[in-house]
Write an enzyme that holds these catalytic residues in place. Structure first.
Site, short mmCIF file in Angstrom:
data_model
loop_
_atom_site.label_atom_id
_atom_site.label_comp_id
_atom_site.label_asym_id
_atom_site.label_seq_id
_atom_site.Cartn_x
_atom_site.Cartn_y
_atom_site.Cartn_z
N ARG A 47 0.84 -1.20 0.00
CA ARG A 47 0.00 0.00 0.00
C ARG A 47 0.87 1.24 0.00
O ARG A 47 1.79 1.37 0.81
CB ARG A 47 -0.91 0.04 1.24
CG ARG A 47 -2.00 -1.03 1.25
CD ARG A 47 -3.08 -0.74 0.23
NE ARG A 47 -4.17 -1.70 0.31
CZ ARG A 47 -4.23 -2.84 -0.38
NH1 ARG A 47 -3.22 -3.15 -1.20
NH2 ARG A 47 -5.25 -3.64 -0.26
N GLU A 48 0.57 2.18 -0.92
CA GLU A 48 1.21 3.49 -0.88
C GLU A 48 0.44 4.36 0.10
O GLU A 48 -0.78 4.53 -0.04
CB GLU A 48 1.20 4.13 -2.27
CG GLU A 48 2.05 3.41 -3.30
CD GLU A 48 1.36 2.20 -3.91
OE1 GLU A 48 0.12 2.08 -3.77
OE2 GLU A 48 2.05 1.37 -4.52
N GLU A 69 -3.01 28.75 14.99
CA GLU A 69 -3.77 28.71 13.75
C GLU A 69 -4.96 29.66 13.80
O GLU A 69 -5.30 30.30 12.80
CB GLU A 69 -4.24 27.28 13.48
CG GLU A 69 -3.13 26.30 13.16
CD GLU A 69 -2.42 26.61 11.86
OE1 GLU A 69 -3.04 27.18 10.94
OE2 GLU A 69 -1.21 26.31 11.76
N GLU A 107 2.51 30.73 3.02
CA GLU A 107 1.95 29.38 2.93
C GLU A 107 0.85 29.31 1.86
O GLU A 107 0.12 28.32 1.79
CB GLU A 107 1.41 28.93 4.28
CG GLU A 107 2.51 28.79 5.34
CD GLU A 107 2.00 28.23 6.66
OE1 GLU A 107 0.81 27.84 6.72
OE2 GLU A 107 2.79 28.18 7.62
#
Length: 208
Positions: free
Chosen positions: A49-50, A110, A161
């Site tokens: 699995r990736e 945030e 960002e």
């Protein structure tokens, strides 16, 4: 019985080969090759699995008990363009933890970066795995009881960002109506609003 053990296996029932790095960029992708115990007995064949290694994240829903208003942010999410007419979504404030386990400090940072909001009180809601079949990411959700009466809607975010974020202050009832129509359909925001719906009466009683 609520205390009855339902999960049969644990980490000891998985054999993982050395993890291979496939890609390093904004996110990382690793190859996991593993065998696991089978319910019928024995071992599985080797499975590959990736896995997207996003790291953990936090999200917070600011709520003003006095006015019954909440704050949501609006920003573009390119992954939504395949299935929605607009990839600009209404969301909770959120961000990556960058390896920190001081989740409350990350939440407060945030909130200031994405909404110009200084938070002082936080209540942990829950944490969940975002999509464990394809990523290791776990999200940690918080409610922030706070005074929104003096906060003005505006545009925020860090240019470094690539953030271009607009804030919205709306009533709890309007948020639930937008949830019911499917306009709000990203997991962290759906779960946070549903949690608030289940706990709002308790939160309001604690403040009377």
């Amino acid at each position: 019985m609520a205390d009855e053990k339902l999960i049969k296996f644990g980490k000891q029932d998985v054999k993982i080969a050395p993890i291979k790095a496939l890609y390093k960029g904004f996110f990382n992708i690793n190859l996991y090759q593993f065998e696991h115990a089978l319910f019928a007995g024995g071992q599985s064949a080797t499975i590959s699995r990736e896995i997207l290694e996003r790291g953990d994240a936090v999200a917070v829903l600011p709520y003003d008990p006095s006015s019954n208003n909440i704050l949501l942010i609006e920003q573009i999410r390119i992954g939504a363009i395949k299935s929605k007419q607009s990839p600009w979504l209404l969301e909770c404030i959120a961000g990556m933890t960058d390896g920190s386990t001081d989740y409350e400090t990350v939440v407060k940072r945030e909130a200031f970066e994405e909404a110009g909001l200084e938070l002082h009180e936080l209540e942990f809601m829950l944490s969940y795995l975002s999509s464990p079949g394809g990523t290791t990411e776990r999200l940690h959700l918080y409610l922030a009881p706070t005074d929104l009466s003096q906060l003005q809607s505006g545009v925020y975010g860090l240019e470094t960002e690539g953030e271009d974020i607009r804030t919205h202050i709306i009533s709890f009832n309007e948020a639930m109506a937008r949830l019911a129509t499917g306009e709000i359909d990203n997991a962290a925001t759906v779960i946070s609003l549903q949690w608030l719906a289940l706990n709002r009466e308790r939160i309001l009683k604690q403040r009377t």
